[in-house]
Design an enzyme around this catalytic site. Structure first.
Site, short mmCIF file in Angstrom:
data_model
loop_
_atom_site.label_atom_id
_atom_site.label_comp_id
_atom_site.label_asym_id
_atom_site.label_seq_id
_atom_site.Cartn_x
_atom_site.Cartn_y
_atom_site.Cartn_z
N ASP A 113 43.20 -32.22 47.27
CA ASP A 113 42.42 -32.76 48.41
C ASP A 113 41.12 -31.97 48.62
O ASP A 113 40.96 -30.85 48.12
CB ASP A 113 43.24 -32.69 49.70
CG ASP A 113 44.35 -33.73 49.75
OD1 ASP A 113 44.62 -34.37 48.71
OD2 ASP A 113 44.95 -33.88 50.82
N HIS A 163 39.70 -39.92 50.57
CA HIS A 163 40.19 -39.02 51.62
C HIS A 163 39.33 -39.12 52.88
O HIS A 163 39.23 -38.16 53.65
CB HIS A 163 40.20 -37.59 51.10
CG HIS A 163 41.13 -36.66 51.81
ND1 HIS A 163 42.36 -37.05 52.28
CD2 HIS A 163 40.99 -35.34 52.14
CE1 HIS A 163 42.96 -36.02 52.85
NE2 HIS A 163 42.14 -34.96 52.79
N HIS A 167 36.67 -36.66 57.23
CA HIS A 167 37.84 -35.76 57.38
C HIS A 167 37.91 -35.21 58.81
O HIS A 167 38.46 -34.13 59.06
CB HIS A 167 37.77 -34.60 56.38
CG HIS A 167 39.11 -33.98 56.08
ND1 HIS A 167 39.68 -32.99 56.87
CD2 HIS A 167 40.00 -34.21 55.06
CE1 HIS A 167 40.85 -32.63 56.34
NE2 HIS A 167 41.06 -33.37 55.26
N HIS A 265 44.79 -28.19 47.42
CA HIS A 265 43.41 -28.38 47.83
C HIS A 265 42.47 -27.69 46.85
O HIS A 265 42.89 -26.79 46.11
CB HIS A 265 43.19 -27.82 49.25
CG HIS A 265 44.02 -28.47 50.31
ND1 HIS A 265 45.35 -28.16 50.50
CD2 HIS A 265 43.71 -29.43 51.23
CE1 HIS A 265 45.84 -28.88 51.50
NE2 HIS A 265 44.87 -29.67 51.95
#
Length: 307
Positions: A113, A163, A167, A265
């Site tokens: 991510d 994503h 965010h 991540h």
């Protein structure tokens, strides 16, 4: 007179004996050795000539001849197709095949991510060295300036997922329903499509889908035709800066299913831990897979089959 009669009688006896001898031996003298002819019976072999030079078998040879095996046509066929040296081997192989078929394949999906960024190329390089691929969930607002890294990742067989653009939890979940959430993902979808040439439909909700996304929210995501992945293993790599070993330990503690989706991540400590993570998972018998739309399966906390 008597004497003359006796002489004539003796001469007659001698002449009779000579004539009889000629009659008995006359043919032999004119044609050489005699030939014995054996009558021919139906199915019998052609007789051998008695004049053929053939030494009789000795008692040893005769005994050896009797010991020789009698070979017939059926015996010859059998020798052309010998049975297996060990018939049990075939049965064991079949048994092994059945066991192997029943054994479930263990598969890992490595997901990353919060890219793209300065660590994207490094992660892709590590994956390449190990002959595996990953699934990346990227943030739309970070794409500018990292287009090359995104394209390289996609060209190397990795999947580029979505994503959101910002965010930002407040904007995505605490505004009016799902409208902002879906708008951001559609916007990012267009951006990634222009770079990679493919349209991604797989999304990952920032911070995970639970507890922010309710049933109505799920309905709206499904109506927009997005698929949504959460994870089965949280590496908590964001919580261990400078401590790659702690990340590896976290994964070791959680991994136990036949199929695992590991959350990571794009961070420095993750890059450091990744080779060790891959080595451990290989040792545990896992193979590695990348997300493919035609092989989609649900991985969401709500267990919603539509997503």
């Amino acid at each position: 007179m008597v004497i003359i009669a006796l002489v004539l009688s003796s001469a007659s006896l001698v002449m009779s004996a000579f004539a009889a001898n000629n009659i008995w031996h006359g043919n032999s003298a004119s044609h050489g050795s005699a030939v014995a002819v054996t009558p021919k019976f139906a199915g019998s072999a052609e007789p051998e000539s008695l004049t053929e030079d053939k030494a009789p078998l000795t008692s040893t040879e005769s005994a050896e001849a009797k010991d020789q095996p009698q070979v017939n046509a059926n015996d010859a066929d059998t020798t052309q197709s010998p049975p297996p040296a060990n018939p049990k081997e075939g049965k064991e192989e079949k048994t092994g095949a059945k066991t192997e078929k029943k054994t479930a394949q263990k598969v890992i999906y490595l997901t990353f991510d919060d890219g793209p960024g300065k660590y994207t190329d490094q992660i892709v390089s590590i994956l390449n060295k190990n002959g595996i691929h990953g699934t990346f969930f990227m943030i739309g607002n970070q794409v500018s300036g990292n287009e090359k890294a995104i394209k390289t990742a996609a060209e190397n067989g990795n999947y580029i997922g979505l994503h959101s653009m910002t965010h930002d939890k407040k904007k995505l979940y605490r505004s009016s329903g799902s409208a902002r959430f879906i708008k951001e993902f559609k916007q990012e979808q267009e951006i990634i499509q222009k770079i990679t040439g493919t349209t991604p439909w797989l999304i990952r909700a920032p911070y995970g889908s639970k507890p922010e996304i309710n049933n109505k929210f799920l309905n709206d995501i499904a109506a927009a035709k997005f698929k949504m992945w959460d994870w089965t293993v949280d590496s908590k790599d964001w919580n261990y800066p400078g401590k790659p070993e702690r990340i590896i330990q976290e994964i070791k503690r959680q991994v136990h299913r036949d199929t695992e989706v590991i959350l990571m991540h794009e961070k420095s400590q993750t890059v450091q831990a990744l080779p060790g993570i891959i080595k451990y998972l290989k040792k545990k018998g896992y193979s590695f897979a990348v997300y493919k739309p035609d092989q989609h399966f649900p991985v969401n906390f709500a267990k919603d089959e539509r997503l």
